[in-house]
Motif scaffolding. Structure first.
Motif, PDB file in Angstrom:
ATOM      1  N   ILE A 334      -4.173   6.828  -3.261  1.00 28.62           N
ATOM      2  CA  ILE A 334      -4.724   5.818  -2.358  1.00 28.62           C
ATOM      3  C   ILE A 334      -5.177   4.597  -3.157  1.00 28.62           C
ATOM      4  O   ILE A 334      -4.978   3.447  -2.746  1.00 28.62           O
ATOM      5  CB  ILE A 334      -5.887   6.400  -1.536  1.00 28.62           C
ATOM      6  CG1 ILE A 334      -5.345   7.423  -0.518  1.00 28.62           C
ATOM      7  CG2 ILE A 334      -6.643   5.294  -0.804  1.00 28.62           C
ATOM      8  CD1 ILE A 334      -6.418   8.159   0.238  1.00 28.62           C
ATOM      9  N   PHE A 335      -5.757   4.835  -4.333  1.00 22.81           N
ATOM     10  CA  PHE A 335      -6.164   3.728  -5.201  1.00 22.81           C
ATOM     11  C   PHE A 335      -4.951   2.911  -5.646  1.00 22.81           C
ATOM     12  O   PHE A 335      -4.971   1.676  -5.600  1.00 22.81           O
ATOM     13  CB  PHE A 335      -6.918   4.266  -6.422  1.00 22.81           C
ATOM     14  CG  PHE A 335      -7.280   3.212  -7.424  1.00 22.81           C
ATOM     15  CD1 PHE A 335      -8.339   2.339  -7.180  1.00 22.81           C
ATOM     16  CD2 PHE A 335      -6.564   3.067  -8.606  1.00 22.81           C
ATOM     17  CE1 PHE A 335      -8.673   1.352  -8.100  1.00 22.81           C
ATOM     18  CE2 PHE A 335      -6.893   2.090  -9.529  1.00 22.81           C
ATOM     19  CZ  PHE A 335      -7.955   1.226  -9.274  1.00 22.81           C
ATOM     20  N   LEU A 336      -3.879   3.588  -6.073  1.00 22.76           N
ATOM     21  CA  LEU A 336      -2.673   2.864  -6.469  1.00 22.76           C
ATOM     22  C   LEU A 336      -2.101   2.069  -5.296  1.00 22.76           C
ATOM     23  O   LEU A 336      -1.582   0.961  -5.474  1.00 22.76           O
ATOM     24  CB  LEU A 336      -1.611   3.844  -6.985  1.00 22.76           C
ATOM     25  CG  LEU A 336      -1.861   4.509  -8.340  1.00 22.76           C
ATOM     26  CD1 LEU A 336      -0.687   5.419  -8.695  1.00 22.76           C
ATOM     27  CD2 LEU A 336      -2.077   3.480  -9.440  1.00 22.76           C
ATOM     28  N   GLY A 337      -2.217   2.638  -4.090  1.00 17.59           N
ATOM     29  CA  GLY A 337      -1.686   1.971  -2.908  1.00 17.59           C
ATOM     30  C   GLY A 337      -2.396   0.679  -2.567  1.00 17.59           C
ATOM     31  O   GLY A 337      -1.860  -0.152  -1.818  1.00 17.59           O
ATOM     32  N   LEU A 338      -3.597   0.482  -3.124  1.00 18.08           N
ATOM     33  CA  LEU A 338      -4.306  -0.775  -2.906  1.00 18.08           C
ATOM     34  C   LEU A 338      -3.611  -1.936  -3.593  1.00 18.08           C
ATOM     35  O   LEU A 338      -3.782  -3.094  -3.197  1.00 18.08           O
ATOM     36  CB  LEU A 338      -5.748  -0.673  -3.422  1.00 18.08           C
ATOM     37  CG  LEU A 338      -6.667   0.352  -2.746  1.00 18.08           C
ATOM     38  CD1 LEU A 338      -8.021   0.367  -3.456  1.00 18.08           C
ATOM     39  CD2 LEU A 338      -6.836   0.055  -1.274  1.00 18.08           C
ATOM     40  N   PHE A 339      -2.812  -1.646  -4.632  1.00 16.40           N
ATOM     41  CA  PHE A 339      -2.290  -2.725  -5.476  1.00 16.40           C
ATOM     42  C   PHE A 339      -0.771  -2.699  -5.652  1.00 16.40           C
ATOM     43  O   PHE A 339      -0.202  -3.697  -6.075  1.00 16.40           O
ATOM     44  CB  PHE A 339      -2.934  -2.650  -6.873  1.00 16.40           C
ATOM     45  CG  PHE A 339      -4.432  -2.607  -6.833  1.00 16.40           C
ATOM     46  CD1 PHE A 339      -5.157  -3.742  -6.557  1.00 16.40           C
ATOM     47  CD2 PHE A 339      -5.109  -1.420  -7.043  1.00 16.40           C
ATOM     48  CE1 PHE A 339      -6.547  -3.715  -6.504  1.00 16.40           C
ATOM     49  CE2 PHE A 339      -6.491  -1.376  -7.003  1.00 16.40           C
ATOM     50  CZ  PHE A 339      -7.214  -2.524  -6.735  1.00 16.40           C
ATOM     51  N   LEU A 340      -0.106  -1.558  -5.364  1.00 11.49           N
ATOM     52  CA  LEU A 340       1.320  -1.432  -5.659  1.00 11.49           C
ATOM     53  C   LEU A 340       2.098  -0.998  -4.425  1.00 11.49           C
ATOM     54  O   LEU A 340       1.553  -0.376  -3.507  1.00 11.49           O
ATOM     55  CB  LEU A 340       1.540  -0.409  -6.787  1.00 11.49           C
ATOM     56  CG  LEU A 340       0.905  -0.733  -8.149  1.00 11.49           C
ATOM     57  CD1 LEU A 340       1.041   0.461  -9.075  1.00 11.49           C
ATOM     58  CD2 LEU A 340       1.567  -1.959  -8.766  1.00 11.49           C
ATOM     59  N   ASP A 341       3.388  -1.310  -4.402  1.00 11.76           N
ATOM     60  CA  ASP A 341       4.260  -0.855  -3.329  1.00 11.76           C
ATOM     61  C   ASP A 341       4.701   0.585  -3.584  1.00 11.76           C
ATOM     62  O   ASP A 341       4.500   1.141  -4.681  1.00 11.76           O
ATOM     63  CB  ASP A 341       5.492  -1.760  -3.224  1.00 11.76           C
ATOM     64  CG  ASP A 341       6.357  -1.685  -4.476  1.00 11.76           C
ATOM     65  OD1 ASP A 341       7.325  -0.915  -4.465  1.00 11.76           O
ATOM     66  OD2 ASP A 341       6.048  -2.382  -5.467  1.00 11.76           O
ATOM     67  N   ILE A 380      -0.597   0.632   4.746  1.00  6.84           N
ATOM     68  CA  ILE A 380      -1.496   0.074   5.756  1.00  6.84           C
ATOM     69  C   ILE A 380      -2.906  -0.129   5.195  1.00  6.84           C
ATOM     70  O   ILE A 380      -3.889  -0.130   5.933  1.00  6.84           O
ATOM     71  CB  ILE A 380      -1.544   0.964   7.015  1.00  6.84           C
ATOM     72  CG1 ILE A 380      -1.926   2.401   6.668  1.00  6.84           C
ATOM     73  CG2 ILE A 380      -0.198   0.946   7.727  1.00  6.84           C
ATOM     74  CD1 ILE A 380      -2.081   3.316   7.890  1.00  6.84           C
ATOM     75  N   THR A 381      -2.991  -0.285   3.857  1.00 12.44           N
ATOM     76  CA  THR A 381      -4.280  -0.489   3.201  1.00 12.44           C
ATOM     77  C   THR A 381      -4.280  -1.836   2.487  1.00 12.44           C
ATOM     78  O   THR A 381      -3.418  -2.086   1.647  1.00 12.44           O
ATOM     79  CB  THR A 381      -4.548   0.634   2.169  1.00 12.44           C
ATOM     80  OG1 THR A 381      -4.410   1.899   2.799  1.00 12.44           O
ATOM     81  CG2 THR A 381      -5.950   0.509   1.604  1.00 12.44           C
ATOM     82  N   PRO A 382      -5.227  -2.712   2.808  1.00 11.03           N
ATOM     83  CA  PRO A 382      -5.296  -3.979   2.063  1.00 11.03           C
ATOM     84  C   PRO A 382      -5.758  -3.723   0.629  1.00 11.03           C
ATOM     85  O   PRO A 382      -6.319  -2.664   0.352  1.00 11.03           O
ATOM     86  CB  PRO A 382      -6.355  -4.774   2.860  1.00 11.03           C
ATOM     87  CG  PRO A 382      -7.183  -3.737   3.543  1.00 11.03           C
ATOM     88  CD  PRO A 382      -6.264  -2.578   3.816  1.00 11.03           C
ATOM     89  N   PRO A 383      -5.498  -4.634  -0.319  1.00 11.18           N
ATOM     90  CA  PRO A 383      -4.954  -5.980  -0.093  1.00 11.18           C
ATOM     91  C   PRO A 383      -3.435  -6.095  -0.174  1.00 11.18           C
ATOM     92  O   PRO A 383      -2.888  -7.160   0.064  1.00 11.18           O
ATOM     93  CB  PRO A 383      -5.592  -6.778  -1.236  1.00 11.18           C
ATOM     94  CG  PRO A 383      -5.721  -5.785  -2.351  1.00 11.18           C
ATOM     95  CD  PRO A 383      -6.030  -4.466  -1.698  1.00 11.18           C
ATOM     96  N   VAL A 384      -2.724  -5.000  -0.550  1.00 17.30           N
ATOM     97  CA  VAL A 384      -1.276  -5.116  -0.742  1.00 17.30           C
ATOM     98  C   VAL A 384      -0.498  -4.342   0.319  1.00 17.30           C
ATOM     99  O   VAL A 384       0.702  -4.220   0.223  1.00 17.30           O
ATOM    100  CB  VAL A 384      -0.885  -4.642  -2.171  1.00 17.30           C
ATOM    101  CG1 VAL A 384       0.595  -4.858  -2.456  1.00 17.30           C
ATOM    102  CG2 VAL A 384      -1.687  -5.386  -3.224  1.00 17.30           C
ATOM    103  N   GLY A 385      -1.169  -3.818   1.341  1.00 17.87           N
ATOM    104  CA  GLY A 385      -0.461  -3.050   2.370  1.00 17.87           C
ATOM    105  C   GLY A 385       0.623  -3.876   3.036  1.00 17.87           C
ATOM    106  O   GLY A 385       0.336  -4.804   3.810  1.00 17.87           O
TER     107      GLY A 385
END
Length: 436
Positions: A334-341, A380-385
């Motif tokens: 989830i942390f990685l999903g904040l910044f990466l695709d 679906i998580t900002p900032p890169v969602g």
């Protein structure tokens, strides 16, 4: 270096290269080569030989050939009227369900996911039809936006999923079994979404304005005919895979051919559509396959510097239970999903996490589905969602407003993961039944 020093060195190097703004695939190669040079003390000749061998072997992977074919198929569908026909076909069948047309986003995304393999394609294609229709008819704006953002992520899970292909190649897991494993979890999440809409609409009927419209049998049959093109494509692709007639790569070619034939029959395939879809597919495919190949260089380097073993030693020292390990990995992803695709998360993390998961005895098929759902959360998580930005463009709302609308579906995805952990056979049953 000890396990803590190796882990810290690689982590800092990765953060520095990614933070510098260079391409992700270049970051992967740089981290791999620098680690080989400093930690493993390899010569430049040895590093070059190893990298050339890995790049050559992975570039010729037959499994990767499915990716550009599925992407091209999704691009063709995106540029034709098949999505509009699908919406029109679904409308009469959801008319009596609480929430009515709100379910078209969920059902439409579920169906389109089964022929596209991409979250972005699913969200954009379904959204450009449903958003305007629902908002124009007075449906709740937040639920319209949130349901589409959540349902659009099903393009990553329901086969043919591009992320599952990438995971299968990197983790050396059967892609056909992964495809089978993704079916029931995908349907489960779709049911959770629709169930939430039904509950909300039952408690507050105003979110779905009632229209006294009844459909005759002839109108229902006419609507069903509009669903036929997508249903045929689903049957062709999934039938070819699960019957054993074709591998995923061969099924991708069959699906692409079927898409071209159907769009020609319906007179929706022009030269402009053909050219634009092919050009877009080449760009996206080049990006994805380059990431996969560069990730193979990183994975090989990490094995030479013993990073997976080092992290495994650290985790063994912590002595987590299986539940604690999965919870830790969930927070990590989830942390990685904040910044990466999603593609970057998969290719960057698997060289590190896969050995740990295997050592803990977690089924690699189950873990593949878990990973995809974690990536869906990142969508679906900002900032890169990425889905949030797509919905921002489709609705004209601000990003914070779109994110708030999507929050319930974030928690529904988390609930889906909890259910799959409690009942892992939801993931494993279908591959066992089909392939033994």
């Amino acid at each position: 270096m000890g396990p803590y020093e190796i882990s810290l060195f690689v982590l800092v190097l990765l953060v520095v290269t990614l933070g510098s703004g260079i391409w992700i695939m270049a970051s992967l190669v740089i981290v791999g080569l620098v680690s080989q040079y400093i930690i493993a003390d390899f010569s430049f000749v040895k590093m070059g030989t190893i990298s050339a061998t890995i790049i050559s072997r992975n570039s010729m992977s037959w499994e990767l050939s499915a990716i550009p074919l599925f992407i091209w198929m999704g691009e063709l569908l995106f540029r034709t009227r098949l999505s509009q026909s699908m919406f029109e076909g679904l409308t009469p069948f959801v008319n009596r369900i609480p929430g009515r047309l709100l379910h078209t986003s969920v059902l439409g995304s579920t169906m389109f996911a089964a022929v596209s393999g991409s979250s972005a394609a699913t969200t954009t294609t379904v959204g450009r039809i449903t958003v305007g229709e629902l908002l124009g008819r007075g449906y709740d704006r937040a639920l319209t936006t949130g349901s589409l953002a959540g349902a659009g992520t099903l393009g990553l899970l329901i086969p043919p999923s591009i992320i599952l292909i990438i995971y299968g190649v990197i983790a050396e897991v059967s892609i056909i079994r992964l495809f089978a494993a993704g079916v029931l979890p995908g349907l489960l999440i779709a049911v959770l979404y629709s169930g939430y809409i039904i509950i909300r609409a039952t408690l507050n009927p105003d979110i779905a304005p009632k229209r006294d419209v009844t459909y005759s049998t002839c109108e229902l049959l006419s609507a069903a005919r509009k669903l036929l093109p997508v249903i045929i494509l689903m049957a062709v692709i999934l039938g070819a895979i699960y019957s054993g007639v074709a591998t995923p790569s061969e099924a991708a070619a069959i699906g692409l051919a079927a898409t071209i034939v159907i769009t020609l029959i319906l007179r929706q395939l022009s030269w402009d559509v053909f050219y634009d879809s092919l050009k877009s597919a080449v760009k996206v495919s080049a990006m994805i396959t380059s990431l996969v190949v560069c990730a193979a260089v990183l994975a090989s380097s990490m094995s030479y510097v013993r990073l997976p073993q080092s992290i495994a030693e650290i985790i063994v020292d912590l002595a987590p239970s299986e539940f604690q390990l999965i919870l830790l990995l969930a927070v990590f992803y989830i942390f990685l999903g904040l910044f990466l695709d999603g593609t970057s998360i998969t290719v960057m993390s698997l060289p590190i996490t896969m050995p740990i998961v295997m050592a803990a005895g977690v089924d690699p098929i189950w873990f593949g589905i878990f990973l995809v759902i974690m990536i869906e959360l990142g969508q679906i998580t900002p900032p890169v969602g990425f889905n949030l930005y797509l919905l921002q463009n489709l609705t004209g709302d601000s990003l914070p407003r779109v994110a708030r609308a999507t929050l319930p579906f974030f928690f529904l995805l988390c609930l889906g993961v909890a259910i799959l952990y409690a009942f892992p056979q939801i993931v494993l049953w279908l591959p066992q039944v089909i392939y033994g």
